[in-house]
Every structure is written in C-alpha cells, then in structure tokens.
Design an enzyme around this catalytic site. Structure first.
Site, short mmCIF file in Angstrom:
data_model
loop_
_atom_site.label_atom_id
_atom_site.label_comp_id
_atom_site.label_asym_id
_atom_site.label_seq_id
_atom_site.Cartn_x
_atom_site.Cartn_y
_atom_site.Cartn_z
N SER A 268 39.75 37.67 52.68
CA SER A 268 39.21 37.97 51.42
C SER A 268 37.87 37.18 50.97
O SER A 268 37.25 37.59 50.21
CB SER A 268 40.08 38.02 50.24
OG SER A 268 40.36 36.87 49.75
N LYS B 17 39.96 32.27 45.28
CA LYS B 17 38.80 33.11 45.11
C LYS B 17 37.73 32.39 44.19
O LYS B 17 37.84 31.38 43.91
CB LYS B 17 39.45 34.26 43.95
CG LYS B 17 40.64 34.95 44.60
CD LYS B 17 39.86 36.05 45.62
CE LYS B 17 40.89 36.89 46.34
NZ LYS B 17 41.83 36.34 47.03
#
Lengths: 147, 419
Positions: A68, A105
């Site tokens: 991701s 993230k």
C-alpha cells in the site's frame, strides 16, 4: 597528524563506541620491515549507525508486509527505521497501531479527525475515528531496501 | 533532593510496547522455566493473582480471566532498560542505576527549578521515546524518594505519576501511609518482628528508639531511620561491579546422577566466569548449591551448598569450573531427584595483577585463552567453544513456551507492519 608532502591534512574520525559496525582492525605487533603507511588511516570508515540514527534510545526497526505504500518508496520486505521520540506532524509517514495490527501510512491530520493515507491508488485512505483502537507508534525516518 | 524513577510494571510494560493490543489487559510474566509469576500488569493485580504464584496452579485462572502469559524475554527487557537509563542520564549527570527498572537521580542545586516540571518531563520523554511508563518520586533522602515514588505510582490520577515530598507535613503524611514492610530495605523478617512490636507504618518505625533499631536491625536499620526522618545519610553510588554473580537454573526435569549435575554446574561456572570477564573482575570464592524440588513433598528432600575458597583470584572458566566441581563432589548425595543447581561467584575484586601466592597461582596462559574463547563465542554465537565437561550435543533449553519475539535486538524478530 600525518602529513604527506604538501598535501592537505586528513580528517580523522574517532570510532563510535558501542556501535555494531566493526571497524577494520590490524594487529601491528612487533614486526620487522616497513610498516604499512595506510595503518594510520584505518579508522576512516563510515558508520551508518552514526549517520542514520540520531536517537538510538528511541530507534526501532520493522519489516514491511504489503504494497500500500509502494509509491512512497516503501515496498514489501523493506526494513523501516523508526524513531518513536519524534512528534507526529501532518504528512509524516508513521507506523501506527490500529485495531490490533501495525500498519505504515502517511498521516493526514484534519480539524477533527485523522486519516491514514496509502501511497498506492489500489488502496483507500482509512479514516480514524474515536471508535478505533488507535495509536501512532513511531515516525519512519529511513527505508532500507534490497535491490 | 533525590529523584527515584521507577518503571511501572516493567516487564509487562516492555511486552506492551510491541503489543499495544494488550494495553489495559491483564498480563503476567513468568520466571525462568515458566515457574512462577514475576511480573504483573495492574489488571492482573486487580485479579488478586499474587507475585510468585506458581504458573501450573494458576493456569485455570489465567485462562478464565484472559490473562496473557509471557515467558521471560530478558533480551527485550535488558534492551528496553538500557534505553530508559540512557535517556535518564541525559536529564541528570548524577545517576545511580539501582536495578533493571529503577534509578536514583541527584537533583542538588535545583531550588530555582520546578521539580514537578522536571518529573513530568522525564515521564513524558521516556514514555514517548520508549513506550515505557515511569513514576517519579522526589524527596530529600533516597529512602523518602522511594516512598514518594510509591505514592506517585499508587495514585496516578491525583499525582500524574510525579510526587514530591518537600514539606514536613507531606513527609509525615507519607510515612503514616507507608506500610512498614513496604519501606525500602526492610525485609520480610524485619517487618514481621516490627509488627510484633506493633510497628505497622514507616511512621511507627521512626518512633522506635535508636538503640532498639541499632540492636535489632544493625547500623543499616539506623541509617534507614535517619533517612526516613529526613536526614540524608545515603548518597548516589557510583556504578560499581556487582558483589556476587549467580547463575542458577531449575531443570526441565529431575536429575539423579552426578554427571548430569556436573554438566550443569560446569556450564553455570562458565557463564559466571564470562560475566566476571565482562566486568573485568575476578572472584576469590565459588559457591555451589543443589537442591531437590521443594514442592514435591512426596519425594525425599535434600538441599546443600558449599563455598569453595580459591587459592588465588581468577576469572578463568577452566579454573572456576574446576573449583566448582570440587565443591559439587563434596555436596552431591546419590538417591535424590535434583531440581535445581547454581553457581555463585563471590568475593569479587577488580582484575588486576594478582597478589602472588607462593604455592599456587592462576595459570597466566588462561588469560589469553579466555580472551580468544570470548571473541570466538561473541563472533560465532553463544557457546561455540565449550569446556569438555560441558556436554557438546546438549542444547540447554529453558522452558520458555511463550516468550515474545526479541523485537528490539534481533533483526529476524522485529515487528511486522502492514503496508
């Protein structure tokens, strides 16, 4: 400090104590013959521990699993260097703990909420609400990847 | 002023740093070989699971209450401890690392500063940098700083984890609150005797006459009394080498033969010798002990120790093992099922040119040999070079069924993060 002819003086760096990187070491002993002129300069080596890690007491490592964050240069199998002591600011990449697992993230802080933004269009941002069991564990300062 | 900084439920807190899902949940950490409970989170304390609870007796209670059980992970605790201590040393130059999870800091000449602010800053910095919660107690003496710390820890909501005893009224209040058995340095035995004399709190204790305290608790007890009265008698102690080094283990099963025990005692001796060399010391005496399983009341019991005085000081694995073996021969008795043995090296002195003994001396060749052995074992991994008396094929395995990964010291065991 040794000087060769008129050439410039060499900078000597002292070895970092407690570092894990071995410095080259030559046992001189008592030997006959001409001593190696390089011997005086053997401690000129680069210690990545010292270069990359500002706060050893708060630095931890983690291994990445997943894709991701590919567009941010963080890929599956990479090694993250994390500094827990750094403050979280908007746009930093952080290791977070959300609902039972660690994830990496980009942090986007808005007025009344926080987003975990992936760097891969195949993934959606995660909105963090009060219902989530959430904490920011540490800030990623370097990525080490094998090419 | 002194500060005592103490990590809250240290081992349990270390586990939680890498398992944030366990924040607010009951945790226990078991001793070597998963024997008994040596650390508990607050939630576990609330379940009335006592310190030292034998794991096998409490299995059901653990399961019923969803207590997460960890085997000891000293690689992790040791690393987290050194992180905490090195952060502490950035706050204050005069620091005494008192144990794996607590340190005294000396704050003299800080009258113009707010100790409250300093305490809060210490607490925040350590928590932010390592994830370990600490409590901070300030007071005029070390013993009172200990008491202040206890208050900070006991009443986190009121104190915010920082408590300062800086007035006579606060000192008296603290001493009246503090149970005598919880006073720093008053052991279980003394507490029992004191209770017999109706001494229940630290305040009661300092009402006893100096003469009584000195007679019954020696000069150490008297010093403690002075400290609690607010008179500084103890100072920051320079980090000094340990006075004794012990390596002891319970066995995974009962051992009956001399050879089995000898192999263990040899290995413990080597470990002690390595620790001595690490802190550049030698020992002058070696104690060896063996005992059977005290919990097995159905079996014959035996327990014995012996101190072997060495003819010279040494830190050679070979020599210490040899003297330990002599000790073991003297105390070993056949016909028992042994559960535990240990080697303790004592009378420790710095490794300096030894006083020569006219008849017998440490073999000077051992020094270089040990240096080489230590280097090989450091480079190639533990115990690659052993004494022949240590079994070669034997991989001593501690029973550690639920040890967590060594998150901070082994690259193969670091946390995994999802991306």
């Amino acid at each position: 400090m040794t000087q060769f002819g008129n050439s410039k003086t060499f900078d000597l760096y002292s070895a970092l104590e407690g570092s894990n990187l071995d410095l080259p070491y030559i046992e001189s002993g008592i030997m006959a013959g001409f001593p190696s002129p390089a011997e005086d300069f053997l401690d000129l080596s680069i210690d990545l521990n010292q270069e990359l890690i500002r706060n050893p007491s708060s630095t931890f490592y983690a291994r990445v699993k997943g894709d991701s964050m590919n567009d941010a240069g963080i890929s599956d199998g990479d090694l993250l260097i994390i500094d827990k002591s750094l403050e979280t600011t908007n746009g930093k990449i952080a290791v977070c703990f959300i609902d039972g697992e660690f994830t990496v993230k980009r942090i986007k802080i808005e007025k009344d909420c926080c987003w975990l933004v992936p760097a891969n269009t195949d993934f959606n941002p995660i909105k963090v609400t009060e219902e989530n069991d959430f904490l920011i564990w540490g800030i990623v300062i370097y990525v080490i990847k094998s090419l | 002023m002194f500060a005592l900084v103490d990590c809250n439920n240290f081992y349990a807190s270390c586990e939680r740093v890498f398992r944030p899902d366990l924040i607010g949940k009951p945790i226990v950490v078991l001793s070597n070989n998963d024997g008994c409970v040596i650390a508990r989170s607050n939630e576990t304390k609330a379940l009335n699971i006592p310190m030292g609870a034998p794991a096998y007796q409490f299995q059901e209670i653990f399961t019923k209450n969803n207590v997460t059980v960890f085997s000891t992970n000293f690689a992790l605790y040791g690393d987290m401890s050194s992180r905490v201590m090195s952060i502490l040393s950035t706050f204050c130059n005069d620091i005494e690392i008192y144990s794996i999870d607590e340190a005294f800091l000396q704050y003299d000449g800080f009258e113009l500063f707010s100790l409250e602010d300093i305490g809060k800053k210490i607490k925040q910095t350590i928590y932010k940098s390592t994830g370990i919660p600490v409590s901070v107690g300030f007071a005029k003496t070390k013993a009172l700083a200990k008491a202040a710390n206890k208050i900070a820890k006991k009443f986190p909501d009121k104190t915010g984890g920082v408590y300062i005893i800086d007035t006579e009224a606060k000192r008296e209040k603290a001493l009246k609150w503090l149970n005598v058995e919880d006073v720093w340095g008053i052991g279980h035995q003394h507490a029992k005797r004191l209770e017999y004399h109706n001494v229940k709190t630290a305040f009661d204790f300092i009402q006893m006459s100096d003469a009584w305290v000195k007679k019954n608790m020696s000069i150490i007890g008297l010093r403690l009394k002075r400290e609690l009265e607010g008179n500084r008698t103890l100072e920051i102690e320079e980090s000094k080498a340990k006075k004794t080094i012990a390596t002891t283990r319970s066995f995974d099963k009962n051992y009956t033969t001399f050879d089995q025990l000898k192999e263990r005692v040899m290995t413990f001796s080597v470990t002690c010798a390595e620790k001595l060399r690490k802190q550049k010391c030698c020992c002058n005496a070696v104690m060896v002990f063996v005992h059977t399983n005290f919990f097995r009341e159905d079996l014959p019991q035996y327990s014995r120790n012996i101190v072997v005085k060495l003819p010279y000081s040494t830190n050679s694995s070979i020599e210490i093992a040899r003297f330990a073996a002599i000790g073991l021969v003297k105390i070993f008795k056949a016909g028992y099922q042994y559960k535990k043995a240990g080697v303790v090296v004592m009378d420790i002195v710095p490794d300096m040119p030894n006083q020569l003994n006219i008849f017998e001396n440490s073999n000077p060749k051992h020094k270089d040999l040990m240096k080489a052995v230590d280097k090989i074992n450091r480079d190639l991994g533990q115990d690659k070079v052993k004494l022949a008396a240590q079994s070669l094929d034997r991989k001593w395995k501690m029973k550690q069924e639920s040890r967590s990964p060594r998150y901070s010291t082994k690259l193969s065991e670091i946390i995994l993060v999802k991306a």
